[in-house]
Every structure is written in C-alpha cells, then in structure tokens.
Enzyme design. Sequence first.
Site, PDB file in Angstrom:
ATOM      1  N   LYS A 292     -77.107-100.224  96.132  1.00  0.00           N
ATOM      2  CA  LYS A 292     -77.472-101.570  96.595  1.00  0.00           C
ATOM      3  C   LYS A 292     -78.242-101.464  97.902  1.00  0.00           C
ATOM      4  O   LYS A 292     -77.983-100.563  98.700  1.00  0.00           O
ATOM      5  CB  LYS A 292     -76.196-102.376  96.892  1.00  0.00           C
ATOM      6  CG  LYS A 292     -75.472-102.903  95.683  1.00  0.00           C
ATOM      7  CD  LYS A 292     -74.304-103.788  96.137  1.00  0.00           C
ATOM      8  CE  LYS A 292     -73.463-104.238  94.953  1.00  0.00           C
ATOM      9  NZ  LYS A 292     -74.185-105.092  93.995  1.00  0.00           N
ATOM     10  N   ARG A 366     -68.117-104.519  84.723  1.00  0.00           N
ATOM     11  CA  ARG A 366     -67.858-104.675  83.291  1.00  0.00           C
ATOM     12  C   ARG A 366     -67.282-103.391  82.693  1.00  0.00           C
ATOM     13  O   ARG A 366     -66.577-103.436  81.687  1.00  0.00           O
ATOM     14  CB  ARG A 366     -69.139-105.122  82.581  1.00  0.00           C
ATOM     15  CG  ARG A 366     -70.240-104.111  82.560  1.00  0.00           C
ATOM     16  CD  ARG A 366     -71.593-104.740  82.276  1.00  0.00           C
ATOM     17  NE  ARG A 366     -72.083-105.493  83.441  1.00  0.00           N
ATOM     18  CZ  ARG A 366     -73.206-106.184  83.466  1.00  0.00           C
ATOM     19  NH1 ARG A 366     -73.962-106.278  82.389  1.00  0.00           N
ATOM     20  NH2 ARG A 366     -73.588-106.821  84.554  1.00  0.00           N
TER      21      ARG A 366
HETATM   22  N1  BES Z   1     -70.223-106.872  92.514  1.00  0.00           N
HETATM   23  C1  BES Z   1     -71.502-107.128  91.983  1.00  0.00           C
HETATM   24  C2  BES Z   1     -71.751-108.611  91.756  1.00  0.00           C
HETATM   25  C3  BES Z   1     -71.834-109.461  92.996  1.00  0.00           C
HETATM   26  C4  BES Z   1     -73.036-109.643  93.618  1.00  0.00           C
HETATM   27  C5  BES Z   1     -70.715-110.087  93.476  1.00  0.00           C
HETATM   28  C6  BES Z   1     -73.110-110.436  94.748  1.00  0.00           C
HETATM   29  C7  BES Z   1     -70.790-110.882  94.602  1.00  0.00           C
HETATM   30  C8  BES Z   1     -71.985-111.060  95.238  1.00  0.00           C
HETATM   31  C9  BES Z   1     -71.664-106.420  90.652  1.00  0.00           C
HETATM   32  O1  BES Z   1     -70.979-105.246  90.517  1.00  0.00           O
HETATM   33  C10 BES Z   1     -73.110-106.102  90.511  1.00  0.00           C
HETATM   34  O2  BES Z   1     -73.609-105.341  91.297  1.00  0.00           O
HETATM   35  N2  BES Z   1     -73.754-106.700  89.518  1.00  0.00           N
HETATM   36  C11 BES Z   1     -75.138-106.482  89.288  1.00  0.00           C
HETATM   37  C12 BES Z   1     -75.329-106.230  87.821  1.00  0.00           C
HETATM   38  C13 BES Z   1     -76.676-105.718  87.459  1.00  0.00           C
HETATM   39  C14 BES Z   1     -76.925-104.372  88.094  1.00  0.00           C
HETATM   40  C15 BES Z   1     -76.797-105.627  85.961  1.00  0.00           C
HETATM   41  C16 BES Z   1     -75.882-107.716  89.739  1.00  0.00           C
HETATM   42  O3  BES Z   1     -75.399-108.824  89.529  1.00  0.00           O
HETATM   43  O4  BES Z   1     -76.941-107.567  90.336  1.00  0.00           O
HETATM   44 MN    MN Z   2     -72.034-103.584  91.290  1.00  0.00          MN
END
Ligand code: BES
Ligand code: MN
Length: 517
Positions: A292, A366
Amino acid sequence: MVAPDENSSVPAQVPAQVPAPAYSLHASPLGEGEGSAGTVIAAVPVLVEDGELVLGPGAAELSDLVGVDLLAVLEHHADVGVDSGTPGEVHTHATPDHPRFAAVALVGLGSAEPEDFRRAGAALARVVKDRDTLLTTITGLADDAGLRAFVVGLTLGSFEFHWRKCGAKAQPVRRVVLAGGPGRQSVLDKAIAVAGAGWRARFLATVPSNIKNPAWLADQARTAAGEAGLKVQVWDEGQLESDGFGGILAVGRASATPPRLIRLDYSPRRARGHVVLVGKGITFDTGGLSIKPGEGMISMKRDMSGGAVVIAVMAALKALGCPVRVTGLVASAENAIGGDAYRPGDVIRHYGGRTTEVTNTDAEGRLVMADALAYAAAKVKPDAVVDIATLTGAMKVALGLRTGGYFANDEALADSIASAGACAGENFWRMPLAEEYEHKLASKVADGDNGAGSPGAITAALFLQHFVGGLPWAHLDVASVGDAPEDYAEWTAGPTGFGARTLLQWLERDDPLKGVR
Ligand code: BES
Ligand code: MN
Ligand code: ZN
C-alpha cells in the site's frame, strides 16, 4: 491482562484502558451525590412541544436548587445552542457559587425519539468530560429504547484511548445518575452491555500494532470469554497447518507474529437455532508485496475491526439473554512483508480444498475470511452465517463514511440486519451479489482469483460466497465506517466499533432466525 500466548512475542507493556462511565438509577437524581463543588453537572432536557421550546422534568426543581431561572436562561439563549431543542445541542450555565453543582446543562432532546436520546447522550458526554458526576433527569422521559440509546450515546461519546506519559487528554465522567426507578435496572444493564461492546470493539481496534498481533488478539478473546463464560479455542500456526487453513497461513507467513484462528462459543439452554459470526482479524495490513502507499497504510492497525466486533458481541450475548447459540470465529493474521511473504501469482489452498490464485496480496481479507467461512460451513453447520470485515476500499467510494454496506443471499436475514442496524443507530445499505461479475473471479490456474477488480466490494462478496456452502449468509463490509475522521454524534475520531450494536440488536431478539430459510 491475562498471561500472553506462549508461542508469541506479546509485549508486556500495554496501554491502560480508560474506564467507561459507571451508571446508576435514582427516582430523583438531582438530589443525589455528595460531590464537591466543581465536580457535578446537572442536566435537564429541552423539548419541542407544539412548536414551542419547553423545559422537561427536573427543570423546576433544579431552578430552585441553583437559584437560577432556567426558563429565562433558555429564552436568553434562544439564538444559540438549544434554540430549537435540536438533539445534540447543549447549553451549559455555570453555577460557580453553588456548593455542589459546577454547572447546569440544558440538553436539546428534539422530539424524544431514540435517535434524539443517543445524540443527546453523546453531546452531553463531551460536556461532562473531566467531571466526577453527572446527574440527569433526561431519562425520566425515555422509554426502554430511549434509555438504552441515551446510555449508548453517553458511553460511546465518552470513549477515550491513550498511551500518554501524563494520562488521557480528558477523562470520561466517572459516575452518572439517571432518572429511573429500580424497575428499569434490567434495561440499564442491557444498555451498559451494548455500550460496552461498542467500547471494547473500539478499544481493540485502537490499540497500535506494535502491541496488537494475532496472539494478542487471541488473548483478548480469552479474557472476554472468561468474563462472559464462553468456550474458547485458538489455533496456532502449527494447528492451522495441520487443519489446512491455507488462506490464513499464506497471509500471515511474512509476519514475525504468526497467525491465529479464534473460536468462541456461546450456548444458551434450549437454543433457538445456531448462528456463526466471522470477523476479519488483520492486525496490520501493509498490503504485502502488493504494498500500500504510505498514506493508505496509516489506519491499517484497525483492519481487525470486524474481528473486534465479533469478540465484543460474543462477550455481551449472555447479558442480553440472546436465545440462539452463537459461534464467533476470528481469522487473524498480520499482512506483512518479508522474504517469506506470499507473492502475486501464488496459488493457495483454502480450508476444504478450494484454491485461489493470488493476483493481489492486498486483497488478503477475503483469503483469511474464506478459510473461516469454509470451516463454519463444514464443521459448525449453523443455520446462518454473518461475516463482518473491513474488506474493500471500494465501499468508501460507494457509500461514503457514515453508512456500512452489506450483502445477503437470504431476504429475511437481509431485512433483519437492516432493521437491527436502524434501531441500533448504525445504518446499513444493501449491495447486490451481482452474478454478472462472477466471470471476473476466473483464474487460469485455480478455482478463483482474489484480485478480481471492479466493482471491488461486489467482486469481494462474490469471492466469499463460494465458501459459505449455500448457507443463509450476510456479509457486512464495514471498510467505509470502521474509522471516523472526526468526532460525530456518538462516534469519536478513530475506530467506531461499527456493527457491534447492530449484531447485538439482532441477536437479542426473541427469534433472530425468524423467516430465515
Ligand atoms: N483492508 C483493506 C480495505 C480497506 C481499505 C479498509 C481502506 C479500510 C480502509 C483491504 O485489505 C484491501 O486492501 N482491499 C483492497 C482490495 C483490492 C486490492 C482488490 C482495496 O480495497 O483496495
Ligand atoms: Mn489489504
Ligand atoms: Zn485488509
């Protein structure tokens, strides 16, 4: 704090918990409490009746006690604060000469709906910070739902967490005396349990990840289980391996603190069915090798908010007299980076055998949820499963920061979640399990792909659906509401504990599974 998990490096030093306010009931609260000058606040309600502002019960008594004409105060401030009796508006009138009361608070209560009580409680919480005692007649006007809403608003609006050298910036009021007879004690007890669940979920989500790792979370679950008489079972990394939890293991592989699966069981006598709750317990989400950006990582200590909600809900079921058996599962791992990290392109084998090609290591939620859902369907075999997770950033784009999203494959379950949420003061919006995106989950080499892409919240839900074995299922994606950017009503800046109140409101019903197939 209980003894730390033997197989882990749980730091000995942990932040102190700030205590929540303690409540009691009294037929006439204003006469209560010794309290020296400067430490007691008395609060009375302001309502709108037939378009007129009126002071509620206790106002005349309080006017006499402090020697101030409160109606005149209200009229004088008709241009500010409680001008319209707006719920959540508070006007404080200092009474410096009074031997007992530091100030009198006039609290807008609107039309005295539960929502108004919740807002009034939350607003008052901020006014009474650092005071010893709050005495209030407001709850004299409340029905059971109003009393609960007031206590929930006042408790959660008081939420504080600190790890400072010199103590919290502000302390919640220590003691609250509410108008109400002894006959309402059981209503108060349940309100405290619900508010306490929200508090616990916030606390767990606020603890920083240099303390909070999967083993620490498991210890917190053990503590909660001890308090509430729940059965508890924790899988360490070795047991996860031998039982085939490939998703949880892959995500947790690069972390210095190995993953855990936590199971809690609440079993009332003559249970009317069995529900499984599954929570995402990512104690920190770096994104893994699909890292990230720094900005997006800041709040990722709270990527276990769904798991925190499950632990907090489980701990409150007994106090609420929940009539169904409930099993709570928290799939906990740290999504870290290292030479042993799982990679894009890796194929992992989930509990029960379904495989996933990992195309994005940041879609880790997931992967761990899939294992826990598959375990629930294969081994626990409940009547319904509800999962809660901060799963997709897409949810924020879709719904903003005040509404949670949910998906469901069963209409009765869907309606139950939405109506419980509305009662509890947590708004949920139903999203579609739109089959037309199912093809996006296809992989060239495995049964599924974890990075199916947009629409992000929907493809994530479709991914999970493959693991629920056809059971009635609801999936709560609370990424949009897990964190409050600023104080708002009963939310305090930071983790919100969103979902705990909704699940309890649902599970305490006479027949939570009514109409569920
Ligand atoms: N934990 C994150 C989702 C999230 C983002 C929660 C912002 C709270 C605030 C999750 O694990 C994630 O990174 N999801 C990705 C999925 C994508 C890579 C398919 C997302 O939502 O960008
Ligand atoms: Mn994530
Ligand atoms: Zn995540």
